[in-house]
Design an enzyme around this catalytic site. Sequence first.
Site, PDB file in Angstrom:
ATOM      1  N   ASP A  37       0.856  -1.146   0.090  1.00 34.00           N
ATOM      2  CA  ASP A  37       0.047  -0.024   0.200  1.00 34.00           C
ATOM      3  C   ASP A  37       0.953   1.366  -0.124  1.00 34.00           C
ATOM      4  OD1 ASP A  37      -2.430  -1.134   0.039  1.00 34.00           O
ATOM      5  OD2 ASP A  37      -2.800  -1.063   1.983  1.00 34.00           O
ATOM      6  N   LYS A  59      -3.815   3.281  -2.609  1.00 28.74           N
ATOM      7  CA  LYS A  59      -5.059   4.102  -2.969  1.00 28.74           C
ATOM      8  C   LYS A  59      -4.700   5.444  -2.305  1.00 28.74           C
ATOM      9  CE  LYS A  59      -7.619   0.527  -1.746  1.00 28.74           C
ATOM     10  NZ  LYS A  59      -8.634  -0.519  -1.247  1.00 28.74           N
ATOM     11  N   MET A 171      -8.608   9.784   9.776  1.00 31.32           N
ATOM     12  CA  MET A 171      -9.016  10.341   8.458  1.00 31.32           C
ATOM     13  C   MET A 171     -10.000  11.540   8.912  1.00 31.32           C
ATOM     14  SD  MET A 171     -10.002   7.180   6.301  1.00 31.32           S
ATOM     15  CE  MET A 171     -10.700   6.205   7.555  1.00 31.32           C
TER      16      MET A 171
END
Length: 251
Positions: A37, A59, A171
Site C-alpha cells: 500500500d 490508493k 481520517m
Amino acid sequence: MSNSGRLTLVGAGPGDPDLITIKGAKAIASAEVILYDALVNKELLKYAVKSSKKIYVGKRSGKHSSTQDEINQLIVEHALQGKHVVRLKGGDPFIFARGKEELDYAESFGISTDVVIGISSVNLPGYYGIPLTTRGVNESFWVVTATTRNGELSKDAHLAAQSSATVVFFMGLKKLKEIVALYSAFNKEHLPVAIISQGSLPTGSVVEGTIETIVEKSHDIPAPALIVIGESVGEYLNTHQPVPVHVQARS
C-alpha cells in the site's frame, strides 16, 4: 515456487520500519509476490528476496489508484499460480482497512490464508507519550473514522463527543472544523486536543491545543494524521510544560 498458493495479510505498522513485527518480516522474506500500500514504508521491502515480484497497489486521493477489485484479482491470480502472496497493509489489516474483504475473497477460491497483525496507528499517541487512558480521568478510549464512505462525518462522532472517553479520529483532517463544532455544541471548548501528523516517521510532529484553539493551529498539517481528543491528553500536557506547538518525533 510453492506447491500450493497462499495469501498472508501482513500489518506493516504505522510508518517506522522498525515497528513491524518479527513474524511480519519473516512473511515478507518468504513471499514470492508482495502487494503493498501507499502508507507502507518501502524500507520494509528490503526484507524480501530479490526474485520476489513487488507490486504497488496504493490508493491515494487525487492520484491513480488500484481499485479493491483489481487488488483482489491480483491476489487470486498469483496465488492460483502456486505462489505465496503477501498483502502488505499499513497499520493493522483489520483496523480501518479492508483486510477481511481480501481474506474472504481469496478463501472463496479455496486459497489458504493467514494474518499477521500489525501495530496500528491507534497506538501512535503512546509513541509520543500521550496516554489514551489515565487512571481516575477516563475509563475508555474510542477509535472513530471521521469520514464515512459517503464523505460525511461519522454518526459515531456525535456519541463520542458526549462521552468522557479519549477519542482517536482517523481520517479527520478535512472534518476538523465539523468535529470542533460538534464538541463545542456540548460545551467542551477547553477539552485538550493533539493532532499527530505522519506519526513515527522522522517528519512526524504533534500539534497541541484545545477544541477552541486547534483549528487555528492546524493549518498545513500534512496527512496522514490522527486527531486525539480528551482529558487524558491534558494529563500529558500538564506534565510537559512548557509545551511547544510542534513536538518532533522521537528518534
